[in-house]
Design an enzyme around this catalytic site. Structure first.
Site, mmCIF file in Angstrom:
data_model
loop_
_atom_site.group_PDB
_atom_site.id
_atom_site.type_symbol
_atom_site.label_atom_id
_atom_site.label_comp_id
_atom_site.label_asym_id
_atom_site.label_seq_id
_atom_site.Cartn_x
_atom_site.Cartn_y
_atom_site.Cartn_z
ATOM 1 N N ARG A 1 0.816 -1.053 -0.020
ATOM 2 C CA ARG A 1 0.070 -0.119 0.104
ATOM 3 C C ARG A 1 0.891 1.325 -0.061
ATOM 4 O O ARG A 1 1.750 1.431 1.012
ATOM 5 C CB ARG A 1 -0.989 0.080 1.180
ATOM 6 C CG ARG A 1 -1.731 1.086 1.084
ATOM 7 C CD ARG A 1 -3.016 0.651 2.052
ATOM 8 N NE ARG A 1 -2.523 0.938 3.566
ATOM 9 C CZ ARG A 1 -3.407 1.433 4.502
ATOM 10 N NH1 ARG A 1 -4.859 1.551 4.238
ATOM 11 N NH2 ARG A 1 -2.877 1.696 5.895
ATOM 12 N N THR B 1 -0.810 7.885 -1.331
ATOM 13 C CA THR B 1 -2.164 7.538 -2.084
ATOM 14 C C THR B 1 -3.056 6.485 -1.596
ATOM 15 O O THR B 1 -4.064 6.380 -1.445
ATOM 16 C CB THR B 1 -1.863 6.972 -3.297
ATOM 17 O OG1 THR B 1 -1.268 5.602 -3.455
ATOM 18 C CG2 THR B 1 -0.796 8.279 -4.299
ATOM 19 N N ASP C 1 1.380 -11.151 10.415
ATOM 20 C CA ASP C 1 2.126 -11.107 11.400
ATOM 21 C C ASP C 1 1.923 -12.325 12.351
ATOM 22 O O ASP C 1 2.795 -13.026 13.111
ATOM 23 C CB ASP C 1 1.884 -9.965 12.365
ATOM 24 C CG ASP C 1 2.388 -8.818 11.702
ATOM 25 O OD1 ASP C 1 3.269 -8.839 10.924
ATOM 26 O OD2 ASP C 1 1.933 -7.612 12.174
ATOM 27 N N ASP D 1 -3.466 -9.147 12.398
ATOM 28 C CA ASP D 1 -2.902 -9.102 11.270
ATOM 29 C C ASP D 1 -2.288 -10.569 10.862
ATOM 30 O O ASP D 1 -1.619 -11.156 11.599
ATOM 31 C CB ASP D 1 -1.313 -8.099 11.277
ATOM 32 C CG ASP D 1 -0.882 -8.123 9.935
ATOM 33 O OD1 ASP D 1 -0.628 -7.001 9.397
ATOM 34 O OD2 ASP D 1 -0.280 -9.209 9.602
HETATM 35 N N1 URA Z 1 -5.255 -7.686 6.942
HETATM 36 C C1 URA Z 1 -5.076 -8.299 8.025
HETATM 37 O O1 URA Z 1 -4.217 -9.199 8.148
HETATM 38 N N2 URA Z 1 -5.935 -8.209 9.137
HETATM 39 C C2 URA Z 1 -7.043 -7.462 8.976
HETATM 40 O O2 URA Z 1 -7.657 -7.405 9.968
HETATM 41 C C3 URA Z 1 -7.003 -6.512 7.840
HETATM 42 C C4 URA Z 1 -6.320 -7.056 6.987
#
Ligand code: URA
Length: 210
Positions: A105, A109, A204, A201
């Site tokens: 990302r 932008t 992660d 995430d």
């Molecule tokens: N990507 C992720 O890993 N978790 C989220 O909650 C949103 C996007």
């Protein structure tokens, strides 16, 4: 017209998903659960694959038995969290061709920018299943589907683990021809684009990189 959104509410899927959501679940367990859920989700996303028949001899007699008609499949992992789902799917469809799409990302932008693409040839002749555990804003899924269509894909599906209503709506608006399969449709996105309640995430949590 197929349903645009399918929520796979099988009890085993829901049970494993609950264990994945718990913040105490360690990375190794999280990865293992993701792989197991992927096997179960694969049943649903491939439920309508066409069959033909093959003459086989069992130890008792001959029979005409069902077998996949050989439509080629391509699995496309949206990096990096897509790889967790991919591993499970490949256990049940080991002969599928595999591709990867990497997007990040842009901080200014907020638009997804492609940094990697390696996809199998003849996408136009394949059922293409794009995999990403989290359908959040939908920006990266939409961008990935855009580029797969540019590369020739016409028969596409999106497989995720969790979806937010915002991401599903964006996919439906931009790619109404691409059915979305998910284990759960959560409540909303928060201000940082995370799915709530979600599981955090996914990348992660898979790789312990927080
Ligand atoms: N990507 C992720 O890993 N978790 C989220 O909650 C949103 C996007």
């Amino acid at each position: 017209m197929k349903e645009h959104l399918t929520v796979i509410d099988h009890p085993l899927v829901q049970h494993k998903l609950t264990l994945m959501r718990r913040k105490e679940t360690p990375s190794a367990t999280f990865r293992q659960l993701l792989r197991e859920i992927a096997l179960l989700l694969t049943y649903e996303v491939t439920r309508d694959l066409t069959l033909t028949t093959l003459d086989v001899d069992t130890p008792l007699c001959g029979m005409r038995a069902p077998i996949l008609d050989g439509k080629k499949l391509a699995l496309i992992s949206i990096l990096r969290a897509g790889n967790g789902l991919l591993d499970g799917i490949l256990e049940v469809i080991p002969s599928a061709r595999v591709g990867f799409v990497g997007l990040y990302r842009d901080e200014e932008t907020l638009e997804p920018v492609e940094y990697y693409r390696k996809v199998p040839p003849e996408l136009d002749q394949r059922l293409v299943i794009a995999v990403d555990p989290m359908l959040a804003t939908g920006n990266s899924s939409v961008a990935a589907i855009d580029l797969l269509k540019e590369a020739g894909a016409t028969d596409l599906r999106m497989l995720c683990l969790l979806a937010a209503p915002e991401g599903v709506a964006r996919m439906k608006e931009t790619h109404p021809d691409v059915p979305v399969f998910t284990a759960a449709l959560d409540e909303k996105l928060n201000e940082n684009g995370y799915i709530v309640p979600g599981l955090g995430d996914a990348g992660d949590r898979m790789f312990g990189t927080q």
